[in-house]
Design an enzyme around this catalytic site. Structure first.
Site, short mmCIF file in Angstrom:
data_model
loop_
_atom_site.label_atom_id
_atom_site.label_comp_id
_atom_site.label_asym_id
_atom_site.label_seq_id
_atom_site.Cartn_x
_atom_site.Cartn_y
_atom_site.Cartn_z
N SER A 28 6.94 48.24 29.44
CA SER A 28 7.70 47.39 30.36
C SER A 28 6.92 47.26 31.66
O SER A 28 6.10 48.12 31.99
CB SER A 28 9.07 48.01 30.64
N TYR A 62 14.79 54.66 33.18
CA TYR A 62 14.13 53.67 32.33
C TYR A 62 12.64 53.60 32.64
O TYR A 62 11.81 53.57 31.72
CB TYR A 62 14.78 52.30 32.56
#
Length: 254
Positions: free
Chosen positions: A138, A151
């Site tokens: 990501s 995350y």
């Protein structure tokens, strides 16, 4: 080009969002697609969609954070040519808003889940001296994103594991790369907005879309197209790399 005929592909979290798009595209390109998914009904639906289009697909109900389950499923599949580590969950909050159970839940799925898939597949690829692995990282592994502590931690681990696996198994003909998407318009995004901004869905969607310099979120199918290239024989000279697919988020957000 990008023909996957005769290849077996495992896609974790292949029942929705980016994983669904990758599963469908790989099936269209001739791969035998194995969808590993906690949500059995979602996996079955994608499997049926691939088969109805003339492809070959199987669904497997599995908790990626359970290594024994992963090993059993992968060994049942047998020879594996492609692994896409896509299964993942999110958590919104900074360090102080991240309870230990939140941290452990994200770690268990995003980090341990990827490790379990790698641990299960690598020996099979070593035997055949070939294989393509793609991990979903990501932009959160490369830039600071507000309220994404757990995350970001998990995606940073994915980026590091990608490099480690690429280095350790290059002599076995195994390639390992990662993709780093920015925001992608998936059911998760719609659910997140509806839950946290009731009555302001359109306004918040527009705001999140505008955070990409290109002016919109990515489509799952666009992520799938990059995944197809990196897992195909045409990308045989590529390993140990991360590919941002971010609408300019990392380098043009100024």
């Amino acid at each position: 080009m990008f023909d996957l005929t005769g290849k077996k592909a495992i896609i974790t979290g292949g029942g929705s969002g980016i994983g669904r798009a990758i599963s469908l595209l790989f099936g269209k390109q001739g791969a035998e697609v194995h969808i590993l998914e906690l949500n059995e009904s979602a996996a079955s639906a994608v499997r049926d969609e691939i088969k109805e289009a003339g492809g070959k697909a199987f669904s497997h109900a599995v908790n990626v954070s359970d290594q024994s389950e992963m090993l059993a499923v992968v060994q049942g599949i047998g020879a594996v040519d492609i692994l896409v580590n896509n299964a993942g969950i999110a958590h919104v909050g900074n360090l102080e808003n991240c309870k230990v159970e939140d941290f452990e839940r994200v770690y268990s799925v995003n980090v341990k889940g990827a490790y379990n898939a790698l641990f299960s597949v690598i020996p099979l690829m070593k035997e055949r001296k070939k294989g393509a692995i793609l991990n979903l990282a990501s932009i959160a592994s490369q830039v600071g994103i507000t309220d994404r502590f757990a995350y970001s931690m998990s995606k940073g681990a994915i980026a590091a594991m990608t490099l480690s696996v690429a280095r350790d198994y290059i002599d076995y003909g195994i390639r390992c790369n990662s993709i780093s998407p920015a925001r992608v318009h998936t059911p998760f995004v719609d659910g997140f907005i509806a839950k946290n901004y009731p009555g302001k869905e359109e306004e918040m969607f527009a705001k999140l879309a505008a955070s990409q310099p290109i002016g919109r979120m990515a489509k799952p199918e666009e992520i799938a197209s990059l995944a197809l290239y990196l897992c195909s024989d045409e990308a045989d000279f590529i390993t140990g790399n991360d590919y941002p697919i971010d609408g300019g988020f990392i380098k043009l957000n100024n």
